[in-house]
Design an enzyme around this catalytic site. Structure first.
Site, PDB file in Angstrom:
ATOM      1  N   ILE A 102      -2.564  38.690  64.048  1.00 51.60           N
ATOM      2  CA  ILE A 102      -2.170  38.265  62.707  1.00 51.60           C
ATOM      3  C   ILE A 102      -0.722  38.655  62.423  1.00 51.60           C
ATOM      4  CG2 ILE A 102      -3.148  40.391  61.714  1.00 51.60           C
ATOM      5  CD1 ILE A 102      -3.893  38.710  59.203  1.00 51.60           C
ATOM      6  N   CYS A 103      -0.070  37.852  61.587  1.00 50.04           N
ATOM      7  CA  CYS A 103       1.276  38.105  61.081  1.00 50.04           C
ATOM      8  C   CYS A 103       2.308  38.024  62.204  1.00 50.04           C
ATOM      9  CB  CYS A 103       1.321  39.433  60.334  1.00 50.04           C
ATOM     10  SG  CYS A 103       2.807  39.645  59.326  1.00 50.04           S
ATOM     11  N   ALA A 104       2.949  39.110  62.548  1.00 47.63           N
ATOM     12  CA  ALA A 104       3.928  39.129  63.633  1.00 47.63           C
ATOM     13  C   ALA A 104       3.272  39.337  64.992  1.00 47.63           C
ATOM     14  CB  ALA A 104       4.956  40.231  63.394  1.00 47.63           C
TER      15      ALA A 104
END
Length: 190
Positions: A102-104
């Site tokens: 998730i995210c980066a």
């Protein structure tokens, strides 16, 4: 019982690491919080210190069904730059076990060389990292054994997609109801 492992590096994003742990444990999925080195205490990007259950050197991929990579900076970069993490992610993928980020943290999947041609998403600030993938802007994207999500605000959607992939519809509905996510999901139409 299904089992998942969440990898923690210094600088992880709190909500992205702990929401999957919470939702999976509610769904009776055993969830191990794992340090990527011998130091079990990790501090998040928001200065929350968490004690991991285990060190990565003690993780046997054959005992787990999924690996979960939270984002956060510098957490995602620390995951990406750790040879043991890359080796573990490649091993999960080669055994067709769930790999989620998730995210980066999808940058870890890129570093591991497992997302070329796959549908993925990430924090929009990292979109340019995924030119060899089929980039989407959905909250959560699942392509085969790979699940990716956009960021902290989508953590609960991410966690439920992992739970859905590891369990069954009845378990998901039970946990959605007990957390009132069924109301949120209906409100936002996702």
């Amino acid at each position: 019982m299904k089992k998942a492992v969440v990898l923690l590096a210094e600088g992880f994003e709190d909500i992205e690491a702990l929401t999957p742990v919470d939702i999976l444990r509610r769904g009776k999925v055993e969830c191990t919080i794992c340090s990527i080195d011998d130091e079990l205490y990790k501090t998040s990007s928001r200065n929350t210190t968490i004690k991991a259950d285990e060190s990565i050197k003690n993780i046997d991929v054959d005992e787990y069904d999924a690996v979960i990579l939270p984002g956060g900076l510098p957490g995602a970069a620390n995951l990406r730059d750790n040879e043991n993490v890359i080796k573990l992610v490649k091993e999960f993928n080669s055994k067709n076990k769930m790999v989620s980020a998730i995210c980066a943290a999808p940058i870890v999947l890129k570093q591991a060389g497992i997302i070329e041609g796959k549908a993925v998403t990430s924090n929009p600030n990292f979109k340019n990292e995924f030119e060899a993938a089929n980039y989407k802007e959905d909250f959560v994207v699942k392509d085969g054994n790979i699940i990716t999500s956009r960021g902290a605000g989508m953590s609960i959607y991410f966690a439920f997609k992992i739970l859905e992939s590891l369990t069954d519809e009845e378990t998901v509905k039970k946990v959605e109801k007990s957390t009132l996510f069924d109301l949120v999901k209906g409100y936002y139409g996702k």
